[in-house]
Design a protein around this motif. Structure first.
Motif, PDB file in Angstrom:
ATOM      1  N   ALA A   2       0.250  -6.381  -7.969  1.00  0.00           N
ATOM      2  CA  ALA A   2       0.431  -6.114  -6.546  1.00  0.00           C
ATOM      3  C   ALA A   2      -0.866  -5.626  -5.913  1.00  0.00           C
ATOM      4  CB  ALA A   2       1.536  -5.078  -6.344  1.00  0.00           C
ATOM      5  N   PRO A   3      -1.042  -5.846  -4.602  1.00  0.00           N
ATOM      6  CA  PRO A   3      -2.282  -5.426  -3.925  1.00  0.00           C
ATOM      7  C   PRO A   3      -2.574  -3.943  -4.070  1.00  0.00           C
ATOM      8  CG  PRO A   3      -1.030  -6.894  -2.510  1.00  0.00           C
ATOM      9  CD  PRO A   3      -0.155  -6.592  -3.692  1.00  0.00           C
ATOM     10  N   GLU A   4      -1.538  -3.093  -3.995  1.00  0.00           N
ATOM     11  CA  GLU A   4      -1.791  -1.655  -4.072  1.00  0.00           C
ATOM     12  C   GLU A   4      -2.279  -1.241  -5.454  1.00  0.00           C
ATOM     13  OE1 GLU A   4       2.778  -2.127  -4.410  1.00  0.00           O
ATOM     14  OE2 GLU A   4       1.059  -3.115  -3.446  1.00  0.00           O
ATOM     15  N   VAL A   5      -1.902  -1.997  -6.491  1.00  0.00           N
ATOM     16  CA  VAL A   5      -2.390  -1.703  -7.836  1.00  0.00           C
ATOM     17  C   VAL A   5      -3.875  -2.058  -7.933  1.00  0.00           C
ATOM     18  CG1 VAL A   5      -2.087  -2.149 -10.289  1.00  0.00           C
ATOM     19  CG2 VAL A   5      -0.100  -2.134  -8.779  1.00  0.00           C
ATOM     20  N   MET A   6      -4.244  -3.209  -7.370  1.00  0.00           N
ATOM     21  CA  MET A   6      -5.654  -3.599  -7.384  1.00  0.00           C
ATOM     22  C   MET A   6      -6.527  -2.620  -6.615  1.00  0.00           C
ATOM     23  SD  MET A   6      -5.691  -7.721  -6.970  1.00  0.00           S
ATOM     24  CE  MET A   6      -5.051  -8.802  -8.251  1.00  0.00           C
ATOM     25  N   ARG A   7      -5.978  -2.070  -5.549  1.00  0.00           N
ATOM     26  CA  ARG A   7      -6.726  -1.116  -4.736  1.00  0.00           C
ATOM     27  C   ARG A   7      -6.672   0.288  -5.299  1.00  0.00           C
ATOM     28  NH1 ARG A   7      -4.185  -3.273   0.980  1.00  0.00           N
ATOM     29  NH2 ARG A   7      -5.641  -5.003   1.328  1.00  0.00           N
ATOM     30  N   ARG A   8      -5.963   0.466  -6.433  1.00  0.00           N
ATOM     31  CA  ARG A   8      -5.804   1.774  -7.076  1.00  0.00           C
ATOM     32  C   ARG A   8      -5.186   2.797  -6.124  1.00  0.00           C
ATOM     33  NH1 ARG A   8      -8.469   2.005 -11.935  1.00  0.00           N
ATOM     34  NH2 ARG A   8      -9.856   0.253 -12.369  1.00  0.00           N
ATOM     35  N   LYS A   9      -4.196   2.329  -5.391  1.00  0.00           N
ATOM     36  CA  LYS A   9      -3.452   3.198  -4.485  1.00  0.00           C
ATOM     37  C   LYS A   9      -2.184   3.683  -5.178  1.00  0.00           C
ATOM     38  CE  LYS A   9      -6.181   2.499  -0.899  1.00  0.00           C
ATOM     39  NZ  LYS A   9      -6.972   3.592  -0.280  1.00  0.00           N
ATOM     40  N   PRO A  10      -1.611   4.789  -4.712  1.00  0.00           N
ATOM     41  CA  PRO A  10      -0.324   5.213  -5.266  1.00  0.00           C
ATOM     42  C   PRO A  10       0.701   4.099  -5.114  1.00  0.00           C
ATOM     43  CG  PRO A  10      -1.270   6.946  -3.923  1.00  0.00           C
ATOM     44  CD  PRO A  10      -2.136   5.745  -3.707  1.00  0.00           C
ATOM     45  N   SER A  65       8.432 -15.011   0.765  1.00  0.00           N
ATOM     46  CA  SER A  65       7.556 -14.348   1.739  1.00  0.00           C
ATOM     47  C   SER A  65       7.954 -12.900   1.973  1.00  0.00           C
ATOM     48  CB  SER A  65       7.576 -15.110   3.067  1.00  0.00           C
ATOM     49  OG  SER A  65       8.861 -15.069   3.665  1.00  0.00           O
ATOM     50  N   ARG A  66       9.221 -12.566   1.786  1.00  0.00           N
ATOM     51  CA  ARG A  66       9.672 -11.178   1.953  1.00  0.00           C
ATOM     52  C   ARG A  66       9.317 -10.305   0.754  1.00  0.00           C
ATOM     53  NH1 ARG A  66      13.488 -10.139   6.049  1.00  0.00           N
ATOM     54  NH2 ARG A  66      13.990 -11.998   7.264  1.00  0.00           N
ATOM     55  N   LEU A  67       8.943 -10.948  -0.349  1.00  0.00           N
ATOM     56  CA  LEU A  67       8.498 -10.206  -1.530  1.00  0.00           C
ATOM     57  C   LEU A  67       6.977 -10.121  -1.592  1.00  0.00           C
ATOM     58  CD1 LEU A  67      10.909 -11.630  -4.265  1.00  0.00           C
ATOM     59  CD2 LEU A  67      11.075  -9.438  -3.086  1.00  0.00           C
ATOM     60  N   LEU A  68       6.292 -11.191  -1.178  1.00  0.00           N
ATOM     61  CA  LEU A  68       4.825 -11.210  -1.241  1.00  0.00           C
ATOM     62  C   LEU A  68       4.236 -10.653   0.046  1.00  0.00           C
ATOM     63  CD1 LEU A  68       4.142 -14.633  -3.006  1.00  0.00           C
ATOM     64  CD2 LEU A  68       4.355 -12.349  -4.012  1.00  0.00           C
ATOM     65  N   ARG A  69       4.569  -9.424   0.345  1.00  0.00           N
ATOM     66  CA  ARG A  69       4.023  -8.725   1.505  1.00  0.00           C
ATOM     67  C   ARG A  69       3.068  -7.646   1.025  1.00  0.00           C
ATOM     68  NH1 ARG A  69       9.071  -8.260   5.831  1.00  0.00           N
ATOM     69  NH2 ARG A  69       9.194 -10.525   6.225  1.00  0.00           N
ATOM     70  N   VAL A  70       1.904  -7.606   1.649  1.00  0.00           N
ATOM     71  CA  VAL A  70       0.863  -6.682   1.223  1.00  0.00           C
ATOM     72  C   VAL A  70       1.328  -5.236   1.324  1.00  0.00           C
ATOM     73  CG1 VAL A  70      -1.468  -5.853   1.702  1.00  0.00           C
ATOM     74  CG2 VAL A  70      -0.975  -8.307   1.793  1.00  0.00           C
ATOM     75  N   ASP A  71       2.054  -4.910   2.387  1.00  0.00           N
ATOM     76  CA  ASP A  71       2.577  -3.557   2.564  1.00  0.00           C
ATOM     77  C   ASP A  71       3.795  -3.376   1.658  1.00  0.00           C
ATOM     78  OD1 ASP A  71       3.533  -1.119   3.322  1.00  0.00           O
ATOM     79  OD2 ASP A  71       3.937  -1.662   5.411  1.00  0.00           O
ATOM     80  N   PRO A  72       3.721  -2.507   0.653  1.00  0.00           N
ATOM     81  CA  PRO A  72       4.849  -2.353  -0.274  1.00  0.00           C
ATOM     82  C   PRO A  72       6.122  -1.874   0.407  1.00  0.00           C
ATOM     83  CG  PRO A  72       3.225  -0.609  -0.612  1.00  0.00           C
ATOM     84  CD  PRO A  72       2.599  -1.607   0.308  1.00  0.00           C
TER      85      PRO A  72
END
Length: 416
Positions: free
Chosen positions: A272-280, A340-347
């Motif tokens: 997921a994008p947030e994992v790549m960005r090292r976000k919570p 598309s409802r699953l592949l959204r950048v905003d978790p």
């Protein structure tokens, strides 16, 4: 279960991960089996693994040396069997090596009393990283009981190894089934997705995030058409309080996760994008991965792939993908809406597992689909990925838990 040698699986406790990890550390001592035979495993044609037919051909003795090779194979099996602790072999007959990971070996076994087949996952716990992976898997499997999650039967905990006895899945991986059927429609896809969602929804309700969802970890219990699909491999799982995964979307920004929730883990294409960005991050990372899996099952291609790791990461973090090429013109708009409802950048904007189960494409099993057979374009796309050759971009940094495992496992066909 068994003369004091094995440990009957208890119910998971609130501090299960800590207790398992402490127990493993206490039982560990400096010991290494350097003589264990290293048998090279086959790979199927789409993600670098050979098909079952190719594996059988590879194992079949050649005409020039039939007896020599057969004798050598038997010797290897005997040598490998001798490496098992006698407490395990007293209860189980070791049959064959069927899987291998960085810290584990998986073998097919047969219970000596009942003749029932099982799988034993042998985990090396000498080093801290191996103990951590083992602790995560044990904590998760002790906590769960669901028809779509692989079942832990019993545990043999020894100073340098842990043997987990699991139910044996013989029906093959998810994509094996898609290709081997010869006929595959959207409705077939929804049946598989619904079983995965049932497992993920159950895990999230317990505060368990899998973090390693991918087709290779989705196995059918038996070869029959009515087989259940099992979610396996919990070595990357993380745990949180129940309330964490039930948080409202409006409160998502305030969620504070543990260190493990901030660590990069998993295979890059499903990350997921947030994992790549090292976000919570939270259980929403599993929903992103499920979106990628659904995309693959319906098309035979992945939404995000590139030879260059930086370009791939940019595509994922921007959420750039498209429904172009075959068979997408024949796929319903409901299926595309679900993805598309699953592949959204905003978790916080992604569907939860419970919400995904209620999506009309899943709940009504693709009511607007054309029932067109998608097997041919899916198989062609999978083969084309394999035919491009080469190895793909490296995974996450070597400092991340699981990254070395990913680098080893991700030597797959290149896709541009």
């Amino acid at each position: 279960m068994g003369c004091g040698y094995s440990k009957v699986v208890p119910e998971g406790s609130k501090n299960g991960y800590v207790s398992v990890l402490q127990s493993l550390v206490a039982f560990t001592r400096a010991s290494e089996d350097k003589d264990e035979p290293k048998e090279k495993l086959g790979k199927s044609f789409w993600f670098g693994r050979r098909t079952e037919k190719e594996q059988q051909q590879q194992r079949r003795p050649t005409q020039s040396q039939p007896q020599t090779r057969d004798t050598g194979q038997r010797a290897k099996v005997k040598t490998y069997r001798d490496k098992f602790d006698p407490r395990v072999t007293a209860r189980y007959h070791i049959k064959a090596l069927i899987g291998r990971g960085r810290f584990s070996r998986v073998v097919r076994v047969e219970h000596r009393g009942t003749r029932q087949p099982f799988a034993i996952k042998m985990m090396e716990v000498e080093f801290p990283e191996g103990r951590e992976v083992c602790a995560a898997e044990l904590t998760a499997l002790k906590r769960v009981s669901h028809p779509n999650v692989v079942r832990l039967v019993e545990v043999f905990q020894l100073p340098h190894r842990v043997y987990m006895v699991l139910e044996l899945a013989t029906g093959g991986e998810l994509l094996d089934r898609v290709v081997s059927r010869g006929h595959f429609t959207e409705r077939d896809a929804t049946k598989a997705v619904k079983m995965v969602l049932a497992a993920v929804s159950y895990l999230h309700s317990l505060g368990v995030t899998h973090r390693g969802l991918k087709p290779e970890n989705l196995l059918y219990y038996h070869p029959g058409a009515d087989s259940r699909l099992l979610l396996t491999d919990f070595g990357s799982a993380t745990f949180a309080d129940k309330a964490l995964d039930n948080v409202e979307s409006s409160d998502c920004a305030s969620v504070d996760t543990s260190w493990s929730g901030r660590t990069s883990c998993g295979t890059l294409e499903y990350m997921a994008p947030e994992v790549m960005r090292r976000k919570p991050c939270s259980s929403a990372v599993d929903m992103w991965a499920l979106g990628v899996i659904t995309f693959i099952v319906l098309s035979g291609s992945v939404p995000f792939e590139d030879d260059s790791r930086p370009r791939l990461c940019r595509a994922v973090t921007k959420g750039k993908y498209s429904f172009s090429g075959d068979p997408w013109p024949c796929v319903s708009n409901l299926a595309k809406d679900f993805i598309s409802r699953l592949l959204r950048v905003d978790p916080c904007a992604r569907l939860t597992a419970d919400q995904a189960l209620l999506h009309p494409w899943v709940a009504s099993e693709a009511p607007t689909s054309s029932c067109k057979n998608l097997h041919r374009p899916i198989s062609q796309n999978l083969r084309q990925r394999a035919s491009r050759g080469g190895s793909r971009c490296p995974s996450s940094n070597s400092s991340d838990p699981g990254s070395a495992k990913d680098k080893r496992e991700r030597r797959r066909p290149r896709a541009k």
